[in-house]
Scaffold this motif. Structure first.
Motif, PDB file in Angstrom:
ATOM      1  N   ALA A  95       0.836  -1.212   0.000  1.00 40.35           N
ATOM      2  CA  ALA A  95       0.000   0.000   0.000  1.00 40.35           C
ATOM      3  C   ALA A  95       0.863   1.251   0.000  1.00 40.35           C
ATOM      4  N   TYR A  96       0.281   2.352  -0.458  1.00 39.57           N
ATOM      5  CA  TYR A  96       0.966   3.640  -0.372  1.00 39.57           C
ATOM      6  C   TYR A  96       0.577   4.310   0.949  1.00 39.57           C
ATOM      7  N   THR A  97       1.103   5.496   1.172  1.00 41.76           N
ATOM      8  CA  THR A  97       0.684   6.325   2.308  1.00 41.76           C
ATOM      9  C   THR A  97      -0.851   6.378   2.339  1.00 41.76           C
ATOM     10  N   PRO A  98      -1.458   6.222   3.513  1.00 43.29           N
ATOM     11  CA  PRO A  98      -2.931   6.096   3.574  1.00 43.29           C
ATOM     12  C   PRO A  98      -3.690   7.399   3.332  1.00 43.29           C
ATOM     13  N   TYR A  99      -3.685   7.842   2.074  1.00 43.79           N
ATOM     14  CA  TYR A  99      -4.387   9.073   1.716  1.00 43.79           C
ATOM     15  C   TYR A  99      -5.902   8.880   1.678  1.00 43.79           C
ATOM     16  N   GLN A 100      -6.350   7.655   1.434  1.00 46.54           N
ATOM     17  CA  GLN A 100      -7.792   7.393   1.302  1.00 46.54           C
ATOM     18  C   GLN A 100      -8.233   6.592   2.520  1.00 46.54           C
ATOM     19  N   ASN A 128       4.751  11.378  16.163  1.00 51.88           N
ATOM     20  CA  ASN A 128       4.419  11.341  14.736  1.00 51.88           C
ATOM     21  C   ASN A 128       4.515   9.897  14.254  1.00 51.88           C
ATOM     22  N   ALA A 129       4.306   9.708  12.940  1.00 48.49           N
ATOM     23  CA  ALA A 129       4.247   8.356  12.383  1.00 48.49           C
ATOM     24  C   ALA A 129       5.625   7.814  12.041  1.00 48.49           C
ATOM     25  N   SER A 130       6.693   8.520  12.399  1.00 44.85           N
ATOM     26  CA  SER A 130       8.107   8.160  12.205  1.00 44.85           C
ATOM     27  C   SER A 130       8.814   9.109  11.249  1.00 44.85           C
ATOM     28  N   SER A 321      10.513  18.767   4.700  1.00 49.84           N
ATOM     29  CA  SER A 321       9.897  18.308   3.446  1.00 49.84           C
ATOM     30  C   SER A 321       9.505  16.839   3.519  1.00 49.84           C
ATOM     31  N   ILE A 322       9.676  16.207   4.673  1.00 50.47           N
ATOM     32  CA  ILE A 322       9.452  14.753   4.754  1.00 50.47           C
ATOM     33  C   ILE A 322       8.064  14.378   4.263  1.00 50.47           C
ATOM     34  N   CYS A 323       8.014  13.310   3.490  1.00 49.56           N
ATOM     35  CA  CYS A 323       6.777  12.836   2.877  1.00 49.56           C
ATOM     36  C   CYS A 323       6.726  11.348   3.211  1.00 49.56           C
ATOM     37  N   SER A 324       7.402  10.498   2.420  1.00 48.17           N
ATOM     38  CA  SER A 324       7.558   9.102   2.828  1.00 48.17           C
ATOM     39  C   SER A 324       8.364   9.070   4.120  1.00 48.17           C
ATOM     40  N   ASN A 325       7.973   8.155   5.029  1.00 49.86           N
ATOM     41  CA  ASN A 325       8.741   8.005   6.265  1.00 49.86           C
ATOM     42  C   ASN A 325       9.192   6.552   6.361  1.00 49.86           C
ATOM     43  N   GLN A 326       9.107   5.952   7.540  1.00 51.05           N
ATOM     44  CA  GLN A 326       9.540   4.557   7.687  1.00 51.05           C
ATOM     45  C   GLN A 326       8.339   3.722   8.150  1.00 51.05           C
ATOM     46  N   ALA A 327       7.169   3.997   7.565  1.00 54.95           N
ATOM     47  CA  ALA A 327       5.909   3.449   8.063  1.00 54.95           C
ATOM     48  C   ALA A 327       5.947   1.943   8.309  1.00 54.95           C
ATOM     49  N   HIS A 328       6.492   1.193   7.372  1.00 51.08           N
ATOM     50  CA  HIS A 328       6.446  -0.253   7.527  1.00 51.08           C
ATOM     51  C   HIS A 328       7.321  -0.709   8.692  1.00 51.08           C
ATOM     52  N   ASN A 329       8.404   0.024   8.954  1.00 48.81           N
ATOM     53  CA  ASN A 329       9.231  -0.292  10.112  1.00 48.81           C
ATOM     54  C   ASN A 329       8.528   0.106  11.411  1.00 48.81           C
ATOM     55  N   ALA A 330       7.743   1.164  11.362  1.00 54.91           N
ATOM     56  CA  ALA A 330       6.940   1.547  12.526  1.00 54.91           C
ATOM     57  C   ALA A 330       5.916   0.444  12.810  1.00 54.91           C
TER      58      ALA A 330
ATOM     59  N   GLY B 272       3.755   3.794   3.368  1.00 53.44           N
ATOM     60  CA  GLY B 272       4.322   5.116   3.658  1.00 53.44           C
ATOM     61  C   GLY B 272       5.830   5.100   3.833  1.00 53.44           C
ATOM     62  N   GLY B 273       6.474   4.000   3.566  1.00 51.29           N
ATOM     63  CA  GLY B 273       7.928   3.912   3.662  1.00 51.29           C
ATOM     64  C   GLY B 273       8.326   2.619   4.347  1.00 51.29           C
TER      65      GLY B 273
END
Lengths: 431, 470
Positions: A95-100, A128-130, A321-330, B272-273
């Protein structure tokens, strides 16, 4: 060559006809002739089986030790199998960043749970989300604090990589960074206090610090509060289950490296930057934040929020400017914390303490000497020891990290007693 | 759905540690006042919790995901297999280079391949994401001008159609942002650019194809204008998937680029990364690259330092490398060509019911402008997107680029089949009919999802950012 495209030659022809071109190249008529169709020297592709064999042969060139007694920022902890298994679920991966939010509640809720866990560990109000990693988290924390002032102090033994990254961010943001030398491996509170003037925005300290010592964060927090500057606490999520929380010692921002929470060492790559703050600072936090709300049916649900801070809304006025983070590692860290749970995390921290102190004591009994006197968590600096590290390679053990003429050792819950006893034997023989 | 904390029962555990077998040690310092109130849950409940969460996530594996500018192509399983290899996962970053030859070889090879693909002389793999790459690239430009004593160059030119990260990254590096307007085709307005450039120009940030999905025909003039004024050109690689093997940023006149491994080179986005945002540069910028440098060594006496610990998001880099080795030069070229073909095919099919912002051959993505639906049928880009969800699709990127008010940006990628695109077009046709039907209310959609539209205003005005037990 393998490919992941489904098109047959016939379909390509049909689609070209529909689009009104005679060939795929014709789609690129806008590219100037001088630069179209360059030679790309990367070789031709191969079957998946051949590529796997190639990559596997590279992996086999690495030396993996059966025991690792080295940390310095990247730690070898036990990883429960369920963590890897659950994190590998393809929906989370692809999945991408959860925009929807309507089709992303799984990710949004997992981030909300992660944020809650980080607040539980630190006692802080908001997470924050990382961000990219612990070093970047510290750098971003400094930037957050420099609202009307442009000077920051890093004090004591902070991880040198973190300082390097902070220097880069401060250079970019035109913030003056002052490094205050430690005293016997600990923050020199008096010296730090004297360095604070009306341009200093914040003081940064790490606990346990780079050489493993537990700092007197309460006194630093009292000092920063009385001086009216912000306090950035760089914490370790494992020791956080035992030591006084950043919130208890008046930290304004608490940041840390989350690799120890169920992520492999992986050459220090793809880790997890944790960032938490007080409520007062929350609107200066960078990156994604998930909040709870309700949907049009009255259900509890989750959504990306406080986006007015972020680059896609504020553009050049955004702090980061952070956009993508480390979501999957979080996500992985969150699964890990749920797996080990309230009691397990304390047990892990206690085993780190027990085993590291056992090794330190045994080494001292064998004539070794610790470089610093202070209380430590799971890392300690041994005077000398470089020969021992060399000898341990033969025993398939990665020993402490050589730092000048000394060695920085780390013992997590993972190595067994027999590994530690082997280190002591080798130490005796090396002497 | 219950939060994990709401399933917690005191005394449950999903882990049993090995016995420690060493004496216990009690720290002689203060400890925390209360325990962190983490959940206590059994392994099976943990598994079911995340299985339930997983079912409420839509990934590329679930279906069509045309999120413009994000390149949501298929994420090959081979990539996921190689990142599990022990040899890569169980190495400590401070191990002797003689013990991490495999990891170093992957990175060295990847740097060389990315140089070849972009037409750059050097690449660093350190940046962790696209925006992080932009930050790193902007610092290269800042260092370059400073090293020449060219201290008046404070301005970065960014098109009004640019990704938000561009101005934000430039601002992080202390640059002032000057906006250059777009021409009819979303390209750089050359006349406006000529007026803006000057002795204060540090550089230009540009993505090409632009955010309307069109290749800027004037690209060589644009980069020449910047260079003639003494500035440098930065290429935002977000849209590289259109042009691999067809042309290179280096040949277009760019001095510095970032790539997104998690877009163009098939690494999954992980909700998201982590991503990976390698930065490539020409020779004259090499001495400013972040350290450590892997492989081919330029002198980095003026290095910008480090933007991240160690060497980068290795598993993401490894996936990208695996992808490049699988496809090779002709495979990458074909991937780009088919991405462009798919976008054009879908564009033609959708034009039966919708208006494109620009009516001409596009690159890998295109933008619908649904202003007519908004004005005539009170149906916004948001309404159409939310209705797409009811038909089992992920919506496109909404309301971007900002120069198109009711924008829907579609990027189908090369891995979708002709049949899928036709099915999408049929669904979009149905949505069009429904939008025009005054009896049908698309404001209510989606209706098939576990939750309906969310109250975002409430989320921002009364922030609840962590679980609060009743």
């Amino acid at each position: 060559m393998s490919k992941y495209t489904p098109h047959t030659e016939q379909e390509i022809a049909q689609m070209c006809a529909k689009v009104g071109v005679n060939s795929l190249d014709e789609l690129y008529a806008d590219i100037p002739n001088e630069i179209v169709n360059p030679t790309i020297n990367i070789g031709e592709g191969a079957s998946q089986f051949e590529v796997y064999a190639h990559i596997k042969s590279l992996a086999d060139k690495n030396k993996c030790y059966s025991a690792v007694l080295r940390g310095a920022g990247i730690y070898d902890h036990l990883i429960p199998p369920v963590v890897t298994s659950l994190a590998s679920r393809e929906e989370f991966v692809t999945a991408y960043t959860p925009y929807q939010p309507e089709i992303s509640q799984g990710i949004l809720q997992s981030i909300f749970e992660y944020q809650t866990q980080m607040c539980m560990l630190t006692g802080m109000d908001v997470s924050n989300a990382s961000v990219y990693d612990g070093a970047v988290a510290m750098a971003e924390a400094i930037v957050m604090c420099c609202e009307r002032k442009n000077r920051a102090i890093i004090t004591g033994k902070v991880n040198p990589q973190y300082i390097q990254v902070a220097k880069t961010y401060c250079y970019a943001h035109e913030i003056e960074l002052i490094i205050v030398q430690d005293k016997d491996g600990l923050v020199d509170i008096d010296k730090t206090t004297h360095m604070i003037d009306d341009q200093v925005a914040c003081v940064v300290a790490q606990c346990p610090n780079y050489v493993g010592l537990i700092e007197d964060m309460a006194s630093i927090g009292q000092m920063t509060s009385s001086k009216g500057v912000k306090f950035v606490y760089v914490f370790n999520p494992i020791s956080a289950s035992i030591l006084p929380t950043p919130a208890e010692v008046n930290a304004d921002v608490a940041v840390g490296e989350g690799q120890c929470l169920g992520l492999p060492m992986c050459y220090g790559g793809a880790t997890l930057g944790i960032m938490t703050s007080t409520k007062a600072m929350s609107r200066r936090l960078p990156g994604r934040i998930v909040g709870q709300t309700t949907d049009n049916r009255g259900n509890r649900c989750f959504v990306l929020t406080l986006q007015a801070r972020e680059q896609h809304i504020r553009r050049e006025k955004a702090l980061s400017s952070i956009c993508s983070n480390q979501a999957h590692n979080a996500l992985r860290a969150s699964i890990y914390l749920n797996c080990v749970g309230k009691v397990g995390l304390v047990q892990i921290a206690q085993q780190c303490i027990d085993k590291s102190h056992y090794l330190a004591q045994q080494l001292c009994k064998s004539g070794g000497k610790l470089k610093y006197k202070g209380e430590f968590f799971d890392e300690f600096m041994l005077e000398g020891g470089i020969n021992t590290v060399e000898r341990l390679k033969e025993q398939d053990i990665l020993g402490g990290l050589p730092v000048d003429n000394d060695t920085l050792w780390c013992v997590t819950e993972k190595p067994t007693k027999s590994v530690l006893d082997c280190v002591v034997e080798q130490y005796k023989e090396a002497k | 759905m219950k939060l994990v904390f709401e399933q917690s029962v005191q005394g449950r555990m999903a882990i049993t540690l090995p016995a420690s077998n060493v004496p216990s040690y009690t720290l002689q310092c203060a400890t925390r006042k209360t325990q962190a109130d983490l959940s206590e849950i059994s392994e099976i409940d943990l598994v079911r919790h995340y299985t339930r969460l997983g079912k409420q996530v839509y990934g590329v594996d679930n279906g069509f995901y045309p999120l413009g500018s994000c390149t949501m192509k298929y994420n090959p399983r081979l990539n996921e297999q190689v990142v599990e290899l022990e040899g890569f996962n169980n190495v400590h970053p401070t191990q002797c280079p003689c013990e991490t030859k495999g990891t170093i070889e992957v990175m060295t090879n990847m740097q060389q391949d990315l140089c070849a693909i972009t037409g750059m002389d050097y690449v660093t793999l350190q940046p962790a994401a696209g925006a992080h790459g932009e930050f790193c690239g902007m610092l290269l430009i800042k260092k370059y001008h400073q090293s020449r004593g060219d201290t008046l160059r404070k301005k970065i030119i960014v098109p009004d159609s640019a990704h938000g990260t561009n101005p934000a990254s430039a601002n992080m590096c202390g640059f002032e942002i000057v906006t250059v307007s777009s021409n009819k085709e979303g390209g750089v307005d050359i006349d406006n650019l000529k007026q803006i450039v000057g002795p204060d120009t540090a550089g230009l940030m540009l993505t090409n194809p632009n955010t309307l999905g069109l290749f800027d025909k004037n690209i060589l003039s644009i980069t020449r204008i910047i260079h003639d004024a003494g500035g440098l050109c930065y290429y935002d690689g977000a849209n590289l998937n259109a042009i691999m093997g067809m042309c290179r940023p280096g040949d277009m006149g760019f001095d510095c680029v970032h790539l997104n491994i998690h877009k163009t080179f098939s690494a999954p986005h992980g909700g998201g990364g982590p991503g990976s945002g390698p930065v490539g540069c020409k020779q004259m910028l090499a001495k400013f690259l972040p350290t450590p440098i892997i492989g081919k060594q330029p002198t980095v006496e003026y290095s910008l330092g480090k933007v991240k610990s160690y060497c980068g998001n290795f598993p993401v880099i490894l996936r990208g490398y695996t992808y490049i080795k699988t496809l090779g030069s002709s495979g990458l070229k074909q991937a780009s060509q088919l991405a462009v073909l798919n976008a054009n095919y879908l564009r033609i099919l959708l034009q039966q019911d919708y208006t494109t912002a620009i009516d001409r051959i596009c690159m890998h993505e295109f933008v619908l402008d649904v202003k007519d639906y908004h004005d005539n049928y009170s149906t916004s880009a948001l309404d159409i997107s939310k209705t797409m969800i009811d038909y089992g699709m992920h919506p496109p990127t909404m309301y971007f680029p900002l120069i198109v008010h009711e924008a829907l940006m579609f990027e189908p990628t090369e891995t979708e089949s002709k049949q899928t695109l036709e099915e999408v077009a049929e669904i979009m046709h149905k949505i069009s009919i429904r939008a025009k039907d005054s009896q049908d209310d698309l404001h209510a959609s989606p209706v098939t999802t576990p939750i309906g539209r969310v109250d975002e205003v409430k989320a921002a005005r009364q922030p609840i950012l962590k679980y609060q037990p009743q």
